[in-house]
Scaffold this active site. Structure first.
Site: not given
Ligand code: NOJ
Ligand code: CA
Length: 704
Positions: A194, A509
C-alpha cells in the site's frame, strides 16, 4: 410513537462493600460480571445465553511516566444502574427507525493512593456489550497522556477469525480466514503493498474483527464513537487467545492527549448464535450521539457515476501533461505545457458523463483529476500538493456547472490531499466556498501516501481530529463528505449524517490493481461495514480489465451478477456505478437493476448469512412498496433460498431476477447472467443458484 424512559437505581457502596457487580441485557441473553482483584485491578466477563464468551479481562490505561497509571489500586465507590429505551429516525439508513434499548451499569472507581476517579460504563443491549472509560473533571486528573490502553478481550478458545493485519495507516487488505493460533504464521502473506502502511506486531489485527467459535457463536469486536482518541487495534496473545487493545501512536509514540472531563470511545462486543443478528445490530450507531446537525434537509443519498474507473484501470490519467516532472503550484503554468492526450477530466468528456448520468437517472457525477497538481501528487511527502480551487486549462468549472444544472445533475468534488492534512486545512474554507459557488454538494476526500505532518499516522489521534474537523466544517457549508483512506467508521454518521461515505477498506479499485479475493464482499458487511457505510464503488461489468486498458491484466474476481447484488448487500447511501458508460451500454438489460435500485431504505431483512461464504439481504425502498434482494456468494457455488414472507400479505408483485447463468463462474465465465421475470407474493419461496464468486440482484415491484 417515541418511547423514552430512564430508570435509575443507585447503589452507594461503603468501603467494605462488594467488589463485584453484575448487569443483564433487556432480553436476558447477556450478562456481565465486573470485579476488582485484590490489588484493585478492574476486570469484566461476558456471558451469552449462560455461556462464557469473554473470560475475565482486565481494564485500565497505562499513562506516560509522569503520572501513575490507571491500572490498579482502585475501589468501587458507586455503582449506578439504569435502563434506556428510545426509538429514533436516522436521516438515511438501512431502516427508517431504530430502537436504542439498553441496561447500563456505571461504576465509579477511586484510586486509593492518588484520589483520582474514573468511571467504567457498561451498556448491555440485546445484541451485545458496549463499554467505555470516563474521566470526570477533578483536581487530581486534568491533563494526561496515554501510553497504552490496557483493555483485554480474553477469548474462550482458538476461534476462527476473519482478519486483516493491524496497521497504523491502512485497511486496504484482503481478509484472511484462520484460527487465532494461525495468525502469526499467515501474517506476512496477509500484508500486501500500500502507498502508506505500518504494522506493529505479527499477531496484530484490526477491528471490526469477526470471529466464529467452534460451537457456532459469532463474535464481533469493534469500537463506537471514536472521537478525539486514537484508533484501536487488537494485539493477540496467541498462547492464551487474549486480545489486548493497541492504540495508534503519534509521531512521538504517544497514544492520546486527554483533558478531563472526557471519555474513551466505546469498546463493542456483538455476539449471536445467528450471523444475521450481527448484520442487523444497530449497537454501533446507538452508542453514538444523536445528530448535531439540526437542519438535515440538505443531506441526500446519492447514486453517481464518475470520471474515475478509466484512471484506476490506467486507460486515462489524472495528470494533464507528461511534460512537467514536478509541479510548483501557482508557478507551473499549465497553459504552456503540452497536454498528454489522456487527461480524462476535460470539459468535453465530463459532459459525456453528465449526459449519461442524466439519461439513466443518476444524481451525480464525480470528476477526479480536475485540479492542478497531479503530475507528482504522491510519493514525495510533499506538503503543498493541491490548492483545491485551480482547475487544469481544459476543465471549465463554470461551464460544467451550468451544463450539469441544466440536466438536473449534481457535480461531486474531488479533494485528494495526498496525506497532507495541514495543507488541506489551510485551504479548507476556500475550497468549500468554491464548491458552494459552483454547485458541488458533496466532496470525496482522499489521503493517499504518508501523512503530513511527517511521522503521524492515518489513525493517530490528531489525524482523526483532522477528519472530524473536515466533516464538521463541511456541515457549516452544507457539504456531504465521503473520505477515502481515512480511519474506518465507528457510527459517527449518526451524529454527523453529512458523512455519507468512507472507504477505509479494500474497495473495488483493487480489482484493477490485481484483484481481491472472490469472497471479499461476504466478509466486509461483518467487518468494515459494522461502523458505517462504505464507498465500495461496485458495478463493474467488464471483468477483464485488459479490455479497458490492454496494459492491465487484472481480472475482477466476481461475476457480473455479483456486482449487481452488491448494491443491496453493501449498504451505502452513496453508491457508484463505477464502470465506464461504454460497458453499461453493452449490457443495458443488466444495467437496469443499477438504475432501479434505491440508496435509502425503509427496512432491511437479513435472509441468509455466513461470513466468508454467502449473504442474502432484502430491503424495502423508503419511497415505495418495492423490495430489492441482493446476494454475494463466496468461493463455492451454492443454491440460495429466498423466502419472500417479508412481502405484504395480499399484495402482488413482479420480480425481475438478475442471476448467474447456469455456467457462470468468476474465473471462467464471469459475464454469464440471465434475467427472468415472475409474479411473486409473500408465499413465494425461490431457490436461486449462485456461481463461485457469484450472486444476484432481484427487484420486486408492486403490481398496482
Ligand atoms: C485512492 C482512492 O481510493 C481512489 O478512489 C482515488 O481515485 C485515488 N486515491 C486518487 O485520489
Ligand atoms: Ca483507496
Amino acid at each position: 410513537m417515541f418511547k423514552n424512559f430512564v430508570s435509575v437505581v443507585i447503589l452507594f457502596l461503603s468501603f467494605c462493600s462488594l467488589q463485584a457487580q453484575e448487569l443483564v441485557s433487556p432480553n436476558g441473553n447477556f450478562k456481565i460480571k465486573f470485579a476488582l482483584a485484590n490489588d484493585g485491578t478492574p476486570s469484566y466477563q461476558l456471558f451469552y445465553k449462560n455461556k462464557e464468551v469473554v473470560k475475565p479481562s482486565k481494564l485500565g490505561l497505562e499513562l506516560q511516566k509522569d503520572a501513575k497509571s490507571l491500572l490498579n489500586d482502585f475501589k468501587i465507590v458507586e455503582a449506578k444502574e439504569s435502563t434506556f429505551d428510545e426509538t429514533w429516525k436516522p436521516v438515511w439508513g438501512e431502516e427508517n427507525s431504530i430502537q436504542n434499548h439498553y441496561n447500563e451499569l456505571a461504576i465509579r472507581l477511586k484510586q486509593n493512593t492518588t484520589d483520582r476517579d474514573i468511571i467504567i460504563k457498561f451498556r448491555l443491549f440485546n445484541e451485545g456489550l458496549g463499554f467505555r472509560y470516563e474521566f470526570p473533571e477533578q483536581k487530581n486528573l486534568t491533563y494526561f497522556i496515554v501510553k497504552e490502553e490496557r483493555t483485554e478481550f480474553a477469548m474462550t478458545g482458538n476461534h476462527t477469525a476473519f482478519w486483516i493485519p493491524g496497521d497504523y495507516d491502512t485497511q486496504e487488505y484482503d481478509y484472511t480466514e484462520s484460527k487465532l493460533s494461525e495468525i502469526r504464521g499467515l501474517f506476512k502473506k496477509a500484508v500486501t503493498d500500500n502507498a502508506s502502511q505500518k504494522q506493529f506486531s505479527d499477531t496484530g489485527v484490526q477491528t471490526s474483527l469477526m470471529m466464529k467459535t467452534a460451537d457456532g457463536l459469532y463474535i464481533n469486536i469493534h469500537e463506537a464513537a471514536l472521537i478525539n482518541y486514537s484508533c484501536m487495534h487488537l494485539n493477540l496473545d496467541d498462547k492464551n487467545f487474549v486480545f489486548q487493545s493497541h492504540l495508534t501512536p503519534d509521531a512521538k509514540g504517544n497514544k492520546g492527549y486527554l483533558q478531563t472531563p472526557c471519555v474513551s470511545p466505546w469498546r463493542t462486543i456483538i455476539v449471536s448464535d445467528d450471523a444475521r443478528d450481527v448484520l442487523a445490530s444497530r449497537m454501533t450507531l446507538n452508542l453514538n450521539e444523536p445528530s448535531k446537525i439540526e437542519d438535515t434537509s440538505w443531506i441526500k443519498p446519492v447514486k453517481y457515476v464518475g470520471v474515475w474507473w478509466e484512471m484506476i484501470t490506467g486507460r486515462s490519467s489524472w495528470a494533464y501533461t507528461d511534460e512537467v516532472p514536478s509541479v510548483h503550484l501557482g508557478v507551473t503554468d499549465f497553459t504552456k505545457t503540452k497536454p498528454n492526450g489522456k487527461h480524462a477530466a476535460n470539459t468535453k468528456h465530463v459532459k459525456e458523463y453528465i449526459d449519461f448520468a442524466a439519461l439513466h437517472g443518476f444524481d451525480g457525477v464525480l470528476v477526479e483529476g480536475w485540479n492542478e497538481g497531479w503530475e507528482d501528487w504522491f510519493g514525495h511527502e510533499k506538503d503543498y500538493v493541491f490548492d483545491f480551487v485551480t482547475p487544469y486549462p481544459d476543465f471549465d468549472v463554470k461551464g460544467i456547472h451550468e451544463y450539469a444544472k441544466s440536466k438536473g445533475i449534481k457535480m461531486i468534488m474531488h479533494h485528494e490531499t495526498s496525506g497532507s492534512t495541514r495543507n488541506y486545512e489551510r485551504h479548507l474554507d476556500k475550497a468549500f466556498k468554491f464548491m458552494n459557488d459552483n454547485g458541488y454538494e458533496a466532496a470525496k476526500t482522499g489521503y493517499v501516501g504518508n501523512i503530513l505532518p511527517l511521522g503521524e499516522h492515518h489513525y493517530s489521534q490528531s489525524i482523526l481530529n483532522h477528519y472530524q474537523y473536515v466533516v464538521e466544517k463541511a456541515a457549516d457549508y452544507k457539504i456531504m463528505i465521503n473520505a477515502h483512506e481515512a480511519v474506518r467508521p465507528t457510527g459517527i454518521c449518526r451524529t454527523y449524517p453529512n458523512m455519507i461515505g468512507n472507504e477505509a477498506a479494500r474497495g473495488t479499485e483493487f480489482q484493477a490493481f490485481g484483484g481481491s479475493k472472490a469472497n471479499h464482499t461476504t466478509i466486509l458487511p461483518f467487518t468494515r461495514l459494522m461502523g458505517g457505510p462504505m464507498d465500495y464503488t461496485p458495478g463493474i461489468f467488464e471483468t477483464n480489465i485488459s479490455k479497458v486498458n490492454p496494459g492491465n491484466n487484472s481480472q475482477v474476481n466476481t461475476t457480473l451478477a455479483n456486482q449487481l447484488g452488491l448494491y443491496v448487500v453493501m449498504y451505502s447511501p452513496l453508491q457508484m456505478a463505477a464502470d465506464l458508460p461504454e460497458n453499461y451500454n453493452r449490457f443495458l438489460d443488466a444495467f437496469q437493476f443499477i438504475k432501479d435500485v434505491p440508496v435509502d431504505w425503509a427496512t432491511s431483512k437479513y435472509l441468509e448469512a455466513e461470513p466468508g461464504y454467502y449473504l442474502t439481504i432484502a430491503r424495502k425502498d423508503k419511497k415505495s412498496n418495492d423490495w430489492y434482494v441482493g446476494n454475494s456468494n463466496g468461493y463455492n457455488a451454492r443454491t440460495a433460498t429466498i423466502n419472500m414472507d417479508f412481502l405484504e400479505k395480499g399484495k402482488k408483485y413482479e420480480a425481475t431476477i438478475y442471476a448467474d447463468a447456469e455456467n457462470a463462474d468468476y474465473k471462467t465465465n464471469p459475464q454469464a447472467y440471465k434475467i427472468t421475470k415472475q409474479k411473486v407474493t409473500n408465499k413465494t419461496k425461490l431457490q436461486l443458484k449462485t456461481a463461485a464468486g457469484g450472486g444476484f440482484g432481484i427487484s420486486i415491484k408492486e403490481i398496482k
